[in-house]
Design an enzyme around this catalytic site. Structure first.
Site: not given
Ligand code: 5RP
Length: 231
Positions: A87, A109
């Protein structure tokens, strides 16, 4: 807690999970959208006999992947990932630059996305922006020692109100790597490459949450269906 966007997150997540093929090493993202992708991969393993191994980007995603029945591996066994799916908190229209890390997993990530031949980003319609920083702060993972100095250097790059992230209980948030995260509010960022160079040069910074020129494809799910963006 359910989010009205869950239906869109799920649509994008399932579409990306359906791009996975047997034999792949898959980078498994973190967050609520990635959680739907993990769920779908588990379903495909059970129902279609999909054969994959995954490298998770956080302890939380590791737990979810194990629960879903996804066999895991690591970089000792595989230096390259075939497809990473994750995400994002913001996606810049056009360039597909990202802000990531509001879930605190930005370092792993970025390591996983960098090792991936293909990096697919899954978002709902709230995430696209004209300029990074428009809505989300840029999370910066820092070494705890001397963080007060690191925070001042970040402020000198234009970050306002730099504070250590707190966990849900109001305590200090500690990343899976034992570090702190400083959320940096820059406002709309005109030149993310220049800002990234400045932040990269600060001693004490481990990594920042701007993912520049990394996304191979972004799937944006809205009421109207899925849009597929390429850089
Ligand atoms: C975690 C991230 C997530 O991908 C980002 O925060 C998006 O999260 P969500 O899908 O819950 O909106 O970078 O470190």
């Amino acid at each position: 807690m359910t989010d009205p966007m869950d239906v869109h997150k799920k649509t994008a997540a399932r579409r990306a999970a359906d791009m996975v093929k047997s034999g792949m090493v898959v980078g498994i993202g973190t967050g609520s959208t990635a959680a739907f992708m993990i769920e779908r991969l588990g379903e495909r393993i059970r129902e279609e006999g999909l054969e994959i191994v995954g490298i998770p980007t956080s302890d939380d995603s590791e737990d979810k992947a194990v629960h879903a029945g996804i066999p895991l591996t690591d970089f000792a066994a595989h230096r390259r990932i075939d497809l990473a799916i994750d995400g994002a908190d913001e996606v810049q229209r056009g360039s597909l630059h990202l802000v990531k890390g509001l879930g605190g997993a930005l370092l792993r990530e970025k390591i996983v996305a960098t090792a991936a031949r293909k990096f697919v980003v899954i978002v709902d319609g709230r995430k696209p922006v004209d300029l990074l920083g428009e809505r989300a702060p840029v999370p910066v993972e820092v070494i705890p020692f001397g963080w007060e100095c690191t925070a001042e250097y970040l402020a000198s790059c234009g970050a306002r109100g730099v504070k250590p992230r707190q966990d849900r209980n109001g305590g200090l948030f500690v990343s899976d790597n034992g570090n702190m995260v400083l959320d940096c509010h820059f406002g709309p960022i005109e030149d993310p490459e220049a800002l990234a160079r400045k932040i990269d040069a600060i001693v004490g910074v481990v990594e920042h949450g701007m993912f520049l020129n990394m996304a191979s494809e972004v799937l944006v799910a809205t009421e109207q269906g899925i849009e597929r963006w390429e850089p």
